[in-house]
Design an enzyme around this catalytic site. Structure first.
Site, mmCIF file in Angstrom:
data_model
loop_
_atom_site.group_PDB
_atom_site.id
_atom_site.type_symbol
_atom_site.label_atom_id
_atom_site.label_comp_id
_atom_site.label_asym_id
_atom_site.label_seq_id
_atom_site.Cartn_x
_atom_site.Cartn_y
_atom_site.Cartn_z
ATOM 1 N N ASN A 54 0.874 -1.175 0.000
ATOM 2 C CA ASN A 54 0.000 0.000 0.000
ATOM 3 C C ASN A 54 0.910 1.224 0.000
ATOM 4 O OD1 ASN A 54 -1.805 2.034 0.383
ATOM 5 N ND2 ASN A 54 -2.462 1.400 2.438
ATOM 6 N N TRP A 55 1.023 1.853 -1.159
ATOM 7 C CA TRP A 55 1.941 2.998 -1.282
ATOM 8 C C TRP A 55 1.363 4.276 -0.672
ATOM 9 C CZ3 TRP A 55 4.210 2.581 -6.972
ATOM 10 C CH2 TRP A 55 5.165 1.570 -6.996
ATOM 11 N N LYS A 56 0.095 4.243 -0.303
ATOM 12 C CA LYS A 56 -0.546 5.431 0.272
ATOM 13 C C LYS A 56 -0.294 6.648 -0.648
ATOM 14 C CE LYS A 56 -0.292 3.268 4.752
ATOM 15 N NZ LYS A 56 -0.194 3.370 6.199
ATOM 16 N N GLU A 87 -5.656 -4.715 10.571
ATOM 17 C CA GLU A 87 -4.665 -3.653 10.722
ATOM 18 C C GLU A 87 -4.952 -2.871 12.000
ATOM 19 O OE1 GLU A 87 -2.499 -2.483 6.859
ATOM 20 O OE2 GLU A 87 -4.198 -1.151 7.129
ATOM 21 N N GLU A 104 -7.043 4.864 7.677
ATOM 22 C CA GLU A 104 -6.762 6.272 7.352
ATOM 23 C C GLU A 104 -7.943 6.917 6.642
ATOM 24 O OE1 GLU A 104 -3.042 5.521 5.393
ATOM 25 O OE2 GLU A 104 -2.147 5.010 7.319
ATOM 26 N N GLY A 129 2.858 -1.039 4.298
ATOM 27 C CA GLY A 129 2.920 0.385 3.960
ATOM 28 C C GLY A 129 4.354 0.821 3.717
ATOM 29 N N GLY A 130 4.964 1.441 4.727
ATOM 30 C CA GLY A 130 6.300 2.029 4.614
ATOM 31 C C GLY A 130 7.344 1.120 3.972
ATOM 32 N N SER A 181 3.342 -1.856 10.460
ATOM 33 C CA SER A 181 4.783 -1.921 10.728
ATOM 34 C C SER A 181 5.424 -3.259 10.369
ATOM 35 C CB SER A 181 5.066 -1.558 12.193
ATOM 36 O OG SER A 181 4.662 -0.224 12.452
HETATM 37 P P1 13P Z 1 2.911 0.584 7.694
HETATM 38 O O1 13P Z 1 3.417 -0.725 7.114
HETATM 39 O O2 13P Z 1 3.641 1.770 7.203
HETATM 40 O O3 13P Z 1 2.789 0.508 9.184
HETATM 41 O O4 13P Z 1 1.408 0.763 7.119
HETATM 42 C C1 13P Z 1 0.513 -0.283 7.242
HETATM 43 C C2 13P Z 1 -0.687 0.026 6.448
HETATM 44 O O5 13P Z 1 -1.455 0.912 6.783
HETATM 45 C C3 13P Z 1 -0.907 -0.735 5.216
HETATM 46 O O6 13P Z 1 -2.183 -0.516 4.705
#
Ligand code: 13P
Length: 257
Positions: A9-11, A169, A97, A235-236, A214
């Site tokens: 998920n690149w957000k 999540e 989010e 995510g990150g 994470s």
């Molecule tokens: P992180 O891996 O950055 O904690 O984000 C998780 C996330 O929200 C994936 O949708």
């Protein structure tokens, strides 16, 4: 046997040029990895280009959100038809989010899930408790409410019920560097399966459940190695070619060990 699924998920990260640069290097970096379904959920503006760049790869494309209507006067929105037209397979729905910053309600999320089913897109439905709820032992209550309200009224006749993906999540683990423990996440995934069993019987063993929050190359196998978890929503750690490739390699190597 449920296939392992890793979803990036690149957000709201990466310009089109950065997305292209990632894809050009990433495919080479993961050349030796197989047997893991890998999905990249990129920002809308990169989807069309990435769908071309990913044509000859085993990678799949996903969106991070969508409107529930086919088309209409909804300024600034993207429809399921537009996504399907690009060959997109997955769409993240109900990410915390979006619930938090864009006031997405359980009712709205249910509409989006229904729409994804109608348009042949596989929803990755996200659920999870925040820290306050976690601290007051309300995790199961929150998960049950989010899951049942998003899936209310769907029956087994809908083939997408078994294809859908659920993601646990916990909000407190997202972007904090503090992941849930593997055991903890697996227990919640087990609870989610018991909820599916309660309402829809047989699908409980077929639906894939991911953990997100994470996740990185060092802790990924804590989650993929668990009975009720089938992968991760990342995510990150999905933003950097080497880091995300390292994460996939860790899963691949664990499989072979
Ligand atoms: P992180 O891996 O950055 O904690 O984000 C998780 C996330 O929200 C994936 O949708």
């Amino acid at each position: 046997m449920r296939q392992t699924l890793i979803v990036a998920n690149w957000k709201m990260y990466k310009t089109l040029a950065e997305a292209e640069e990632f894809m050009e290097r990433f495919t080479g970096e993961i050349a030796g990895v197989s047997g893991i379904e890998t999905v990249i959920c990129a920002p809308f503006i990169s989807l069309a280009r990435l769908s071309v760049l990913m044509e000859r790869t085993t990678l799949l494309l996903g969106a991070q959100n969508m409107h529930w209507q086919k088309e209409g006067a909804f300024t600034g929105e993207i429809s399921p038809l537009m996504l399907r037209d690009l060959g997109i397979k997955y769409v993240i729905i109900g990410h915390s989010e979006r619930r938090l910053h864009f006031n997405e309600s359980n009712l709205l999320i249910k509409r989006k899930v229904a729409s994804a089913f109608n348009f042949g897109l596989i929803p990755i439905l996200c659920v999870g408790e925040n820290w306050e709820q976690h601290s007051s032992q309300e995790t199961e209550k929150v998960i049950k409410e989010q899951l049942f309200s998003a899936l209310e009224g769907f029956t087994l006749e809908n083939e997408f019920m078994t294809k859908m993906v659920l993601a646990y999540e916990p909000v407190w683990a997202i972007g904090t560097g503090t992941a849930a423990r593997g055991e903890e996440a697996n227990a919640v995934a087990g609870f989610m399966r018991s909820l599916l069993q309660e309402k829809w019987g047989g699908i409980s063993e077929k639906v894939r459940i991911l953990y997100g929050g994470s996740v990185n190359a060092d802790n990924i196998t804590e989650f993929t190695g668990k009975e009720d978890l089938d992968g991760a929503l990342v995510g990150g750690s999905s933003l950097n070619v080497e880091t995300f490739a390292g994460l996939l390699k860790a899963v691949f190597n664990e499989r072979r060990a």
